[in-house]
Design a protein around this motif. Structure first.
Motif, PDB file in Angstrom:
ATOM      1  N   THR A 109       0.776  -1.202   0.104  1.00 21.86           N
ATOM      2  CA  THR A 109       0.107   0.000   0.027  1.00 21.86           C
ATOM      3  C   THR A 109       0.877   1.271   0.105  1.00 21.86           C
ATOM      4  OG1 THR A 109      -0.027  -0.185   2.402  1.00 21.86           O
ATOM      5  CG2 THR A 109      -1.955  -1.057   1.244  1.00 21.86           C
ATOM      6  N   LYS A 110       0.382   2.264  -0.461  1.00 27.12           N
ATOM      7  CA  LYS A 110       1.044   3.655  -0.453  1.00 27.12           C
ATOM      8  C   LYS A 110       1.180   3.713   0.978  1.00 27.12           C
ATOM      9  CE  LYS A 110      -0.985   5.344  -4.482  1.00 27.12           C
ATOM     10  NZ  LYS A 110      -1.498   6.557  -5.474  1.00 27.12           N
ATOM     11  N   GLU A 111       2.538   4.640   1.177  1.00 23.38           N
ATOM     12  CA  GLU A 111       3.034   5.253   2.196  1.00 23.38           C
ATOM     13  C   GLU A 111       2.500   6.749   2.446  1.00 23.38           C
ATOM     14  OE1 GLU A 111       7.211   5.271   4.835  1.00 23.38           O
ATOM     15  OE2 GLU A 111       7.447   4.818   2.815  1.00 23.38           O
ATOM     16  N   VAL A 112       2.105   7.032   3.516  1.00 26.96           N
ATOM     17  CA  VAL A 112       1.794   8.381   3.932  1.00 26.96           C
ATOM     18  C   VAL A 112       2.508   9.066   4.875  1.00 26.96           C
ATOM     19  CG1 VAL A 112      -0.219   9.878   4.342  1.00 26.96           C
ATOM     20  CG2 VAL A 112      -0.550   8.046   3.047  1.00 26.96           C
ATOM     21  N   LYS A 113       3.154  10.093   4.550  1.00 23.45           N
ATOM     22  CA  LYS A 113       4.008  10.892   5.605  1.00 23.45           C
ATOM     23  C   LYS A 113       3.155  11.917   6.174  1.00 23.45           C
ATOM     24  CE  LYS A 113       8.270   9.308   3.575  1.00 23.45           C
ATOM     25  NZ  LYS A 113       9.472   9.780   2.827  1.00 23.45           N
ATOM     26  N   SER A 114       3.735  12.780   7.319  1.00 26.56           N
ATOM     27  CA  SER A 114       2.885  13.938   7.850  1.00 26.56           C
ATOM     28  C   SER A 114       3.365  15.029   6.727  1.00 26.56           C
ATOM     29  CB  SER A 114       3.890  14.395   8.975  1.00 26.56           C
ATOM     30  OG  SER A 114       3.639  13.528  10.100  1.00 26.56           O
ATOM     31  N   PRO A 115       2.225  15.800   6.525  1.00 24.15           N
ATOM     32  CA  PRO A 115       2.208  17.205   5.581  1.00 24.15           C
ATOM     33  C   PRO A 115       3.350  18.170   6.132  1.00 24.15           C
ATOM     34  CG  PRO A 115       0.339  17.124   6.662  1.00 24.15           C
ATOM     35  CD  PRO A 115       0.737  16.137   7.273  1.00 24.15           C
ATOM     36  N   GLY A 116       3.573  19.157   5.189  1.00 29.99           N
ATOM     37  CA  GLY A 116       4.440  20.085   5.454  1.00 29.99           C
ATOM     38  C   GLY A 116       3.555  21.510   5.396  1.00 29.99           C
ATOM     39  N   VAL A 117       3.667  22.403   6.446  1.00 30.41           N
ATOM     40  CA  VAL A 117       2.681  23.363   6.772  1.00 30.41           C
ATOM     41  C   VAL A 117       3.695  24.403   7.362  1.00 30.41           C
ATOM     42  CG1 VAL A 117       1.963  22.287   8.797  1.00 30.41           C
ATOM     43  CG2 VAL A 117       0.408  24.024   7.591  1.00 30.41           C
ATOM     44  N   THR A 118       3.298  25.720   7.169  1.00 32.34           N
ATOM     45  CA  THR A 118       3.904  26.904   7.683  1.00 32.34           C
ATOM     46  C   THR A 118       2.703  27.624   8.353  1.00 32.34           C
ATOM     47  OG1 THR A 118       4.106  28.239   5.659  1.00 32.34           O
ATOM     48  CG2 THR A 118       5.894  26.913   6.457  1.00 32.34           C
ATOM     49  N   THR A 119       2.797  28.548   9.435  1.00 29.08           N
ATOM     50  CA  THR A 119       1.718  29.357   9.962  1.00 29.08           C
ATOM     51  C   THR A 119       2.087  30.634   9.651  1.00 29.08           C
ATOM     52  OG1 THR A 119       1.480  27.611  11.825  1.00 29.08           O
ATOM     53  CG2 THR A 119       0.564  29.965  12.041  1.00 29.08           C
ATOM     54  N   THR A 120       0.708  31.291   8.886  1.00 27.96           N
ATOM     55  CA  THR A 120       1.105  32.765   8.671  1.00 27.96           C
ATOM     56  C   THR A 120       0.766  33.653  10.099  1.00 27.96           C
ATOM     57  OG1 THR A 120      -1.414  32.997   8.087  1.00 27.96           O
ATOM     58  CG2 THR A 120       0.476  32.436   6.383  1.00 27.96           C
TER      59      THR A 120
END
Length: 202
Positions: free
Chosen positions: A127-138
């Protein structure tokens, strides 16, 4: 001479009758079905599609067929992780749900008749591997005594579906499990959201 011929005829008739009775009483020998597992032809984040085919019924009607799967080799229909795709001969396909990300699975097609269950080959897929998303705060864009507008920028989805939003509390580094939050169904890109019901001068 006639008596001997009559005796022979009677004996032959008896032998023919006995042969007929043995043949008539002999039960037909049934076997388990012959099954084929096809390759997994579609893998998504939510499901995979597997298919198989019942080649022969073993002489008895196939009453159940489908796909069984697990993270160990040679899964059987005794497991809860199986599908039911009707009965009879022929090809069929199944949607498999509830799989874990980045895991190796084994699948087998199966078919059951009155003798037992036959299985296809053990087929392996990842199955596909899913990692934590990348995000920045404004930075805070606007604020009042009881609300503030902020947001962020999702730079990577990690290979999965992203739910974006903001979270806030009086303590540093708020997290969604223990703090107030908003949730927006979103993909990659920037977004804005409002923190509400804030205490004034806090």
């Amino acid at each position: 001479m006639k008596k001997i011929v009559r005796k022979n005829l009677a004996l032959i008739s008896l032998l023919i009758l006995m042969l007929f009775m043995v043949t008539a009483c002999r039960k037909k020998q049934y076997e388990i079905p012959t099954v084929m597992t096809h390759n997994v032809n579609e893998i998504t984040l939510d499901y995979v599609i597997c298919s198989g085919a019942v080649i022969t019924d073993g002489g008895a009607r196939v009453t159940e067929r489908g796909i069984c799967w697990s993270q160990t080799a040679n899964p059987t229909r005794a497991l809860a992780t199986k599908t039911y795709e009707g009965s009879g001969l022929g090809s069929f396909s199944s949607y498999l749900y509830g799989l874990e990300f980045g895991k190796t699975y084994h699948v087998r097609a199966y078919a059951t008749n009155s003798v037992g269950t036959g299985y296809g080959e053990d087929v392996i897929f990842l199955t596909k591997e899913v990692k934590s998303p990348g995000v920045t705060t404004t930075e805070i864009l606007n604020k009042s005594s009881h609300a503030a507008i902020s947001g962020g920028d999702v730079t990577s989805d990690g290979g999965g579906y992203v739910t974006a939003g903001i979270t806030w509390s009086k303590d540093p580094d708020p997290v969604i499990e223990t703090s107030s939050k908003t949730e927006i169904i979103y993909g990659i890109g920037s977004f804005t959201s409002t923190a509400f019901e804030l205490e004034s001068n806090t």
